[in-house]
Design a protein around this motif. Structure first.
Motif, PDB file in Angstrom:
ATOM      1  N   UNK A  56      10.199 -20.719  54.334  1.00  0.00           N
ATOM      2  CA  UNK A  56      10.326 -20.622  55.784  1.00  0.00           C
ATOM      3  C   UNK A  56       8.992 -20.304  56.439  1.00  0.00           C
ATOM      4  N   UNK A  57       8.258 -19.392  55.823  1.00  0.00           N
ATOM      5  CA  UNK A  57       6.962 -18.977  56.345  1.00  0.00           C
ATOM      6  C   UNK A  57       6.214 -18.261  55.230  1.00  0.00           C
ATOM      7  N   UNK A  58       5.067 -17.694  55.563  1.00  0.00           N
ATOM      8  CA  UNK A  58       4.263 -17.034  54.541  1.00  0.00           C
ATOM      9  C   UNK A  58       4.947 -15.788  53.993  1.00  0.00           C
ATOM     10  N   UNK A  59       5.659 -15.053  54.851  1.00  0.00           N
ATOM     11  CA  UNK A  59       6.392 -13.879  54.377  1.00  0.00           C
ATOM     12  C   UNK A  59       7.417 -14.270  53.320  1.00  0.00           C
ATOM     13  N   UNK A  60       8.122 -15.357  53.571  1.00  0.00           N
ATOM     14  CA  UNK A  60       9.127 -15.850  52.620  1.00  0.00           C
ATOM     15  C   UNK A  60       8.475 -16.211  51.294  1.00  0.00           C
ATOM     16  N   UNK A  61       7.308 -16.804  51.366  1.00  0.00           N
ATOM     17  CA  UNK A  61       6.608 -17.210  50.140  1.00  0.00           C
ATOM     18  C   UNK A  61       6.123 -16.004  49.344  1.00  0.00           C
ATOM     19  N   UNK A  62       5.547 -15.029  50.036  1.00  0.00           N
ATOM     20  CA  UNK A  62       5.072 -13.819  49.355  1.00  0.00           C
ATOM     21  C   UNK A  62       6.246 -13.077  48.721  1.00  0.00           C
ATOM     22  N   UNK A  63       7.377 -13.031  49.432  1.00  0.00           N
ATOM     23  CA  UNK A  63       8.572 -12.393  48.890  1.00  0.00           C
ATOM     24  C   UNK A  63       9.030 -13.090  47.617  1.00  0.00           C
ATOM     25  N   UNK A  64       9.052 -14.404  47.640  1.00  0.00           N
ATOM     26  CA  UNK A  64       9.473 -15.178  46.466  1.00  0.00           C
ATOM     27  C   UNK A  64       8.526 -14.944  45.291  1.00  0.00           C
ATOM     28  N   UNK A  65       7.246 -14.878  45.566  1.00  0.00           N
ATOM     29  CA  UNK A  65       6.285 -14.613  44.500  1.00  0.00           C
ATOM     30  C   UNK A  65       6.502 -13.227  43.913  1.00  0.00           C
ATOM     31  N   UNK A  66       6.719 -12.237  44.785  1.00  0.00           N
ATOM     32  CA  UNK A  66       6.941 -10.874  44.318  1.00  0.00           C
ATOM     33  C   UNK A  66       8.176 -10.741  43.458  1.00  0.00           C
ATOM     34  N   UNK A  67       9.179 -11.589  43.720  1.00  0.00           N
ATOM     35  CA  UNK A  67      10.426 -11.540  42.957  1.00  0.00           C
ATOM     36  C   UNK A  67      10.357 -12.343  41.666  1.00  0.00           C
ATOM     37  N   UNK A  68       9.287 -13.051  41.447  1.00  0.00           N
ATOM     38  CA  UNK A  68       9.178 -13.892  40.257  1.00  0.00           C
ATOM     39  C   UNK A  68       8.701 -13.089  39.054  1.00  0.00           C
ATOM     40  N   UNK A  69       9.125 -13.532  37.880  1.00  0.00           N
ATOM     41  CA  UNK A  69       8.698 -12.872  36.643  1.00  0.00           C
ATOM     42  C   UNK A  69       7.209 -13.061  36.396  1.00  0.00           C
ATOM     43  N   UNK A  70       6.609 -14.037  37.060  1.00  0.00           N
ATOM     44  CA  UNK A  70       5.166 -14.237  36.908  1.00  0.00           C
ATOM     45  C   UNK A  70       4.388 -13.061  37.494  1.00  0.00           C
ATOM     46  N   UNK A  71       4.989 -12.392  38.492  1.00  0.00           N
ATOM     47  CA  UNK A  71       4.308 -11.262  39.123  1.00  0.00           C
ATOM     48  C   UNK A  71       4.711  -9.930  38.510  1.00  0.00           C
ATOM     49  N   UNK A  72       6.012  -9.720  38.334  1.00  0.00           N
ATOM     50  CA  UNK A  72       6.472  -8.398  37.891  1.00  0.00           C
ATOM     51  C   UNK A  72       7.483  -8.550  36.765  1.00  0.00           C
ATOM     52  N   UNK A  73       7.363  -7.753  35.703  1.00  0.00           N
ATOM     53  CA  UNK A  73       8.316  -7.870  34.587  1.00  0.00           C
ATOM     54  C   UNK A  73       9.737  -7.518  35.013  1.00  0.00           C
ATOM     55  N   UNK A  74      10.692  -8.409  34.801  1.00  0.00           N
ATOM     56  CA  UNK A  74      12.084  -8.125  35.161  1.00  0.00           C
ATOM     57  C   UNK A  74      12.709  -7.114  34.207  1.00  0.00           C
ATOM     58  N   UNK A  75      13.842  -6.572  34.588  1.00  0.00           N
ATOM     59  CA  UNK A  75      14.528  -5.578  33.761  1.00  0.00           C
ATOM     60  C   UNK A  75      14.850  -6.146  32.383  1.00  0.00           C
ATOM     61  N   UNK A  76      15.222  -7.414  32.330  1.00  0.00           N
ATOM     62  CA  UNK A  76      15.548  -8.020  31.030  1.00  0.00           C
ATOM     63  C   UNK A  76      14.357  -7.971  30.084  1.00  0.00           C
ATOM     64  N   UNK A  77      13.165  -8.122  30.613  1.00  0.00           N
ATOM     65  CA  UNK A  77      11.957  -8.022  29.781  1.00  0.00           C
ATOM     66  C   UNK A  77      11.676  -6.576  29.394  1.00  0.00           C
ATOM     67  N   UNK A  78      11.829  -5.671  30.342  1.00  0.00           N
ATOM     68  CA  UNK A  78      11.548  -4.265  30.065  1.00  0.00           C
ATOM     69  C   UNK A  78      12.459  -3.714  28.970  1.00  0.00           C
ATOM     70  N   UNK A  79      13.680  -4.230  28.910  1.00  0.00           N
ATOM     71  CA  UNK A  79      14.644  -3.727  27.933  1.00  0.00           C
ATOM     72  C   UNK A  79      14.719  -4.580  26.667  1.00  0.00           C
ATOM     73  N   UNK A  80      13.925  -5.637  26.595  1.00  0.00           N
ATOM     74  CA  UNK A  80      14.056  -6.623  25.514  1.00  0.00           C
ATOM     75  C   UNK A  80      13.938  -5.986  24.125  1.00  0.00           C
ATOM     76  N   UNK A  81      12.999  -5.056  23.961  1.00  0.00           N
ATOM     77  CA  UNK A  81      12.760  -4.479  22.635  1.00  0.00           C
ATOM     78  C   UNK A  81      13.882  -3.556  22.182  1.00  0.00           C
ATOM     79  N   UNK A  82      14.662  -3.036  23.129  1.00  0.00           N
ATOM     80  CA  UNK A  82      15.692  -2.053  22.767  1.00  0.00           C
ATOM     81  C   UNK A  82      17.069  -2.447  23.283  1.00  0.00           C
ATOM     82  N   UNK A  83      17.227  -3.706  23.672  1.00  0.00           N
ATOM     83  CA  UNK A  83      18.461  -4.105  24.348  1.00  0.00           C
ATOM     84  C   UNK A  83      19.708  -3.818  23.513  1.00  0.00           C
ATOM     85  N   UNK A  84      19.603  -3.966  22.196  1.00  0.00           N
ATOM     86  CA  UNK A  84      20.775  -3.768  21.334  1.00  0.00           C
ATOM     87  C   UNK A  84      21.105  -2.297  21.101  1.00  0.00           C
ATOM     88  N   UNK A  85      20.151  -1.428  21.347  1.00  0.00           N
ATOM     89  CA  UNK A  85      20.382  -0.009  21.069  1.00  0.00           C
ATOM     90  C   UNK A  85      20.093   0.877  22.275  1.00  0.00           C
TER      91      UNK A  85
END
Length: 211
Positions: A56-85
């Motif tokens: 929609x605009x630059x704010x929308x684009x920056x928001x989308x980038x911030x929500x991407x795994x390329x910018x910030x590790x998602x919870x699934x990644x943070x828990x990957x090593x211990x997800x089973x335990x």
């Protein structure tokens, strides 16, 4: 030829990803000053109109980038090593794992560390937009913590202090290699930091229990 790229029909996601990649590269190299739809479009090799087909605009684009795994590790990644335990771990190890995994996730994203370094020098609406996904990630992670966490524990303050320390240490390691005699890109130094995080979180929880 005008030099304008022809957009393949039926591949909007590919174009969107390329635009977000260009935004991230631009922020890492130049920071937030002068950021505009035109500068992002030029960096991506597209016209401004192409960008507006996907955001929609630059704010929308920056928001989308911030929500991407390329910018910030998602919870699934943070828990990957211990997800089973994870659920079986005591709360102190669940909490400390968040900060240790965040450090590792940030070290794997040098572009993010460069952007965070720019954030320290510039405070604007775009830096705030990039903060929201980080806050949401922390909230999502800690909502999954199991076991008894003392009601007296100010978890918001704990996350702010230790999360801020994790970001600062990783940014400094990226910028100068060593901070306080520690290089987080060195396995042994990172394990030393891990042990200190365990001690700090354990001490915080014991203190909260006493209260």
């Amino acid at each position: 030829m005008s030099g304008v790229k022809i957009i393949p029909i039926g591949q909007p996601r590919t174009v969107r990803e390329r635009l977000l990649e260009a935004l991230g590269d631009l922020l890492a190299r130049q920071g937030f000053d002068g950021l505009s739809l035109e500068t992002v479009a030029k960096a991506a090799g597209f016209e401004r109109a192409v960008l507006l087909r996907h955001f929609q605009d630059l704010d929308d684009m920056v928001t989308a980038f911030g929500q991407s795994a390329a910018f910030w590790p998602p919870v699934s990644e943070l828990r990957a090593e211990v997800v089973d335990r994870f659920a079986a771990l005591p709360p102190r190890l669940q909490l400390s794992h968040f900060f240790k995994a965040t450090i590792r996730g940030l070290l794997a994203r040098p572009r993010t560390l460069d952007i965070l370094a720019w954030e320290l020098m510039s405070r604007n609406r775009y830096t705030r937009l990039l903060e929201y996904p980080r806050v949401r990630c922390a909230l999502e992670f800690f909502e999954s913590v199991t076991g008894e966490v003392p009601d007296s524990l100010d978890l918001t303050a704990v996350v702010a202090v230790l999360g801020g320390a994790a970001m600062f240490l990783t940014v400094r390691s990226r910028q100068s290699g060593v901070f306080g005699g520690l290089n987080l890109y060195d396995d042994e130094d990172r394990h030393r930091v891990d042990r200190v995080i365990d001690l700090i979180v354990g001490g915080i929880l014991r203190e909260a229990d006493i209260r």
